[in-house]
Design an enzyme around this catalytic site. Structure first.
Site, PDB file in Angstrom:
ATOM      1  CG  HIS A 124      -2.175  -0.890   0.875  1.00 10.96           C
ATOM      2  ND1 HIS A 124      -2.171  -2.254   1.027  1.00 10.96           N
ATOM      3  CD2 HIS A 124      -3.392  -0.576   0.369  1.00 10.96           C
ATOM      4  CE1 HIS A 124      -3.341  -2.737   0.652  1.00 10.96           C
ATOM      5  NE2 HIS A 124      -4.097  -1.739   0.258  1.00 10.96           N
ATOM      6  CG  HIS A 182       7.314 -10.619   7.420  1.00  7.05           C
ATOM      7  ND1 HIS A 182       6.619  -9.814   8.296  1.00  7.05           N
ATOM      8  CD2 HIS A 182       8.615 -10.275   7.530  1.00  7.05           C
ATOM      9  CE1 HIS A 182       7.478  -9.004   8.911  1.00  7.05           C
ATOM     10  NE2 HIS A 182       8.693  -9.276   8.462  1.00  7.05           N
ATOM     11  CD  GLU A 212       6.958  -8.944  12.221  1.00 11.46           C
ATOM     12  OE1 GLU A 212       6.223  -8.057  11.744  1.00 11.46           O
ATOM     13  OE2 GLU A 212       8.202  -8.880  12.185  1.00 11.46           O
ATOM     14  CG  HIS A 244      12.164 -12.208   9.254  1.00  8.23           C
ATOM     15  ND1 HIS A 244      11.948 -11.964  10.595  1.00  8.23           N
ATOM     16  CD2 HIS A 244      11.751 -11.101   8.606  1.00  8.23           C
ATOM     17  CE1 HIS A 244      11.425 -10.751  10.736  1.00  8.23           C
ATOM     18  NE2 HIS A 244      11.302 -10.199   9.543  1.00  8.23           N
TER      19      HIS A 244
HETATM   20 CO    CO Z   1      10.403  -8.421   9.188  1.00  7.05          CO
END
Ligand code: CO
Length: 296
Positions: A124, A182, A212, A244
């Site tokens: 976005h 993610h 997350e 990650h």
């Molecule tokens: Co991250």
């Protein structure tokens, strides 16, 4: 100047001025959209892990093969990664900076391809940047943004198929594939359970979790236990096997996915390869780029 030539000029001048006047309305409201050279801007979150960056190169060559002779440039959306790379003398521009420089260089029609996975916050923000710069006096005239990887059920099916086709050859019956996405507090987090559903339809032991968002590691462990899994491959559902993947997934910290699975009695085998290096996955991004190229 001879008198004869001057006489001709005097005769032509009013006609010339009239033509200028007649063309003025068209010129004043001139549509710049079709002017200028087209270019492709690939926009990724970014990575500062050099080994991980190799898969970006692989994706780029796929893009260049699909659109030969096109200007192809990169931008990273992560401010932290851009700053880190700039410190190493390997600066990569932000999407806004890259779009302005493209316009400066005469590339006024730009197909921006988001290399994000879901239409979340990063995507976005990229749309905002594209809209804000399109039509700015020194900006590009046309900017179109290609959708992220998982933008439809069809995309999810193609990605699931590509992932399962490239699953580790060493995998035996009863062993699981655990994909780490993610995840985000953004509403687009709902993309992950949809992807999980499509993966599980194709392979009941293909399990998706996120760092997350939801589902998370707890849900992954519960699914593995329910299916009495003793061994699982850990794979990033991310463009690159960066921070990650190396730390949250495969690291030695007690809260890494590898450590948590090991503690739960499941042997964890990390596979550090990013999605951008998988040609069948990258083809989905390339097809989204093709869609915007057709409208450029
Ligand atoms: Co991250």
């Amino acid at each position: 100047m001879s008198l004869q030539v001057r006489g001709k000029l005097v005769r032509i001048l009013p006609l010339f001025l009239l033509l200028c006047l007649l063309s003025l309305p068209a010129w004043a409201g001139h549509d710049h959209a079709r002017e200028g050279k087209p270019a492709i801007l690939l926009v990724a979150f970014g990575t500062s892990v050099p080994e991980a960056a190799g898969v970006y190169a692989s994706l780029e060559s796929q893009v260049r093969a699909a659109f030969p002779d096109m200007e192809v440039r990169w931008a990273y959306t992560s401010h932290i990664i851009r700053r880190k790379l700039a410190g190493l003398g390997q600066a990569v521009e932000s999407p806004a900076a890259a779009l302005l420089r493209l316009a400066e260089d005469g590339f006024t029609r730009v197909a921006v391809q988001s290399l994000h996975h879901i239409a979340g916050e990063e995507f976005h923000d990229l749309m905002h940047t594209a809209r804000a710069l399109q039509g700015m006096p020194d900006g590009p005239h046309v900017v179109r943004v290609g959708l992220p990887l998982l933008a439809s059920a069809e995309d999810a099916r193609r990605v699931a198929e590509a992932l399962l086709a490239s699953a580790p050859k060493a995998r035996r019956k009863g062993e699981a594939l655990v994909y780490m996405g993610h995840g985000t507090p953004h509403p687009a987090d709902l993309t992950y359970p949809a992807m999980q559903h499509i993966l599980a339809q194709a392979d009941p032991l293909a399990v998706l979790g996120t760092v997350e968002g939801w589902p998370g590691l707890d849900e992954v462990v519960a699914t593995l236990k329910k299916n009495k899994v003793k061994r699982a491959y850990l794979l990033p559902l991310m463009a690159v096997a960066g921070d990650h993947a190396r730390n949250d997934m495969a690291g030695d910290d007690p809260d890494s996915w590898k450590s948590v699975l090991t503690k739960a009695g499941i042997e964890a085998v990390p596979v550090l390869q990013g999605l951008a290096g998988n040609p069948a996955v990258a083809a989905v991004w390339v097809d989204h780029l093709r869609t915007v190229m057709e409208k450029l």
